[in-house]
Write a protein that holds these residues in place. Sequence first.
Motif, short mmCIF file in Angstrom:
data_model
loop_
_atom_site.label_atom_id
_atom_site.label_comp_id
_atom_site.label_asym_id
_atom_site.label_seq_id
_atom_site.Cartn_x
_atom_site.Cartn_y
_atom_site.Cartn_z
N PRO A 182 0.59 -1.04 -0.54
CA PRO A 182 -0.29 0.16 -0.01
C PRO A 182 0.92 1.16 0.20
O PRO A 182 0.16 2.76 -0.78
N LEU A 183 2.22 1.23 0.40
CA LEU A 183 2.83 2.68 0.35
C LEU A 183 3.54 2.40 -0.63
O LEU A 183 3.73 3.44 -1.58
N LEU A 184 3.56 1.18 -1.08
CA LEU A 184 4.27 1.66 -2.59
C LEU A 184 2.92 2.78 -3.92
O LEU A 184 3.05 3.48 -4.99
N ILE A 185 1.95 2.15 -3.35
CA ILE A 185 0.31 2.22 -4.44
C ILE A 185 0.66 3.86 -4.64
O ILE A 185 0.40 4.54 -4.83
N ILE A 186 0.19 4.01 -3.10
CA ILE A 186 0.32 5.63 -2.64
C ILE A 186 1.31 6.33 -3.07
O ILE A 186 1.55 7.89 -3.84
N ILE A 187 2.79 5.84 -3.21
CA ILE A 187 3.47 7.06 -3.79
C ILE A 187 3.66 6.71 -5.08
O ILE A 187 4.04 7.86 -5.41
N PHE A 188 3.45 6.00 -5.99
CA PHE A 188 3.20 6.26 -7.42
C PHE A 188 2.34 7.18 -8.01
O PHE A 188 2.00 8.12 -8.58
N MET A 189 0.37 7.05 -7.32
CA MET A 189 -0.19 7.65 -7.06
C MET A 189 0.53 9.87 -6.71
O MET A 189 0.21 10.20 -7.90
N LYS B 48 0.97 14.95 -14.13
CA LYS B 48 0.44 15.74 -15.00
C LYS B 48 0.67 16.90 -14.72
O LYS B 48 0.07 17.57 -15.17
N LYS B 49 0.82 17.15 -13.15
CA LYS B 49 0.39 18.79 -12.73
C LYS B 49 1.99 19.24 -13.58
O LYS B 49 1.50 20.37 -14.35
N ALA B 50 3.67 18.90 -14.05
CA ALA B 50 4.26 19.12 -14.70
C ALA B 50 4.03 18.82 -15.83
O ALA B 50 4.07 20.69 -16.16
N LEU B 51 3.24 18.07 -16.76
CA LEU B 51 3.09 18.50 -18.02
C LEU B 51 1.52 19.21 -18.31
O LEU B 51 1.61 20.48 -19.58
N ALA B 52 0.86 19.91 -17.96
CA ALA B 52 -0.19 20.35 -17.63
C ALA B 52 0.39 21.75 -17.59
O ALA B 52 -0.10 23.27 -18.28
N VAL C 175 3.45 10.50 -7.30
CA VAL C 175 3.78 10.73 -8.54
C VAL C 175 3.61 11.25 -9.62
O VAL C 175 4.15 12.34 -10.06
N ARG C 176 2.81 10.04 -9.97
CA ARG C 176 1.76 10.04 -11.16
C ARG C 176 1.13 11.55 -11.10
O ARG C 176 0.92 12.25 -12.06
#
Length: 256
Positions: A17-24, A31-35, A26-27
């Motif tokens: 669950p910790l890796l899932i939170i980190i992935f979300m 998205k904000k960086a590309l926007a 980062v994702r």
Amino acid sequence: MLRFANAYILWALVLVPLLIIIFMLVRRWKKKALASFGDKGVLTRIMPQVSYSRPTLKFIFFIVAYTLLIIGLADPQVGNHIDEVKKKGADIMIVLDVSNSMLSQDFAPNRLENAKRALAQLIDNLHEDRIGIIVFAGEAYVQMPITTDYSAAKIFLNTINTGMVPVQGTAIGGAIDLGVKSFDYKDGTGKAIILMTDGENHEDDAITAAQNAHDRGVVVHVIGLDRRKAHRFLFMKTASRTASTWIALGIPLLVS
């Protein structure tokens, strides 16, 4: 039953669950960086080789692989867990007379069939006890060694007949001696012999054999199958020597 040989390794699954939170997180940051660079449609035309779904699929495969690896290292095992249980039952050896005189019909249909019926009822009431069967006439033979398999005991019991022992007679002493030798004295359980006979044609010293059984800690219970009183003296004397019971016609005559 499912168990893990190295259950402590399963704690590594807490990272999932910790890796899932980190992935979300980062994702979301990506998205904000590309926007901030411009419209998504424009960026797609400028960088057509970039896939937005591929990183998610890679992450899913990584999580599945990581989870399976941890479970594998924990060494899952499926099967029955065997515990050694010490039982407190007794060892009982049935010593049954199969001489031709047991075919006498003073107990309808005959003495032998009545004895077999009584023994079948005894087996039905056993729980943690072990039981064996010895048949005898002029000689004695182990029909079934000591066991807790009551179904097998009843099968063996049903096959007993007067033709099983080629030598006729009633060697009670030899049958008792064989019963005493058939016990395992290392387990410390109680030992008992249930002797069922009509007592005709004695060929050895049953009294001495019963006394020897008593000296080994084996209780001999004598059940006489004869309406006549001619043989009761021997049985009563045997019972008194072994601190056991003499029974005839279903009526206890001597109980110590």
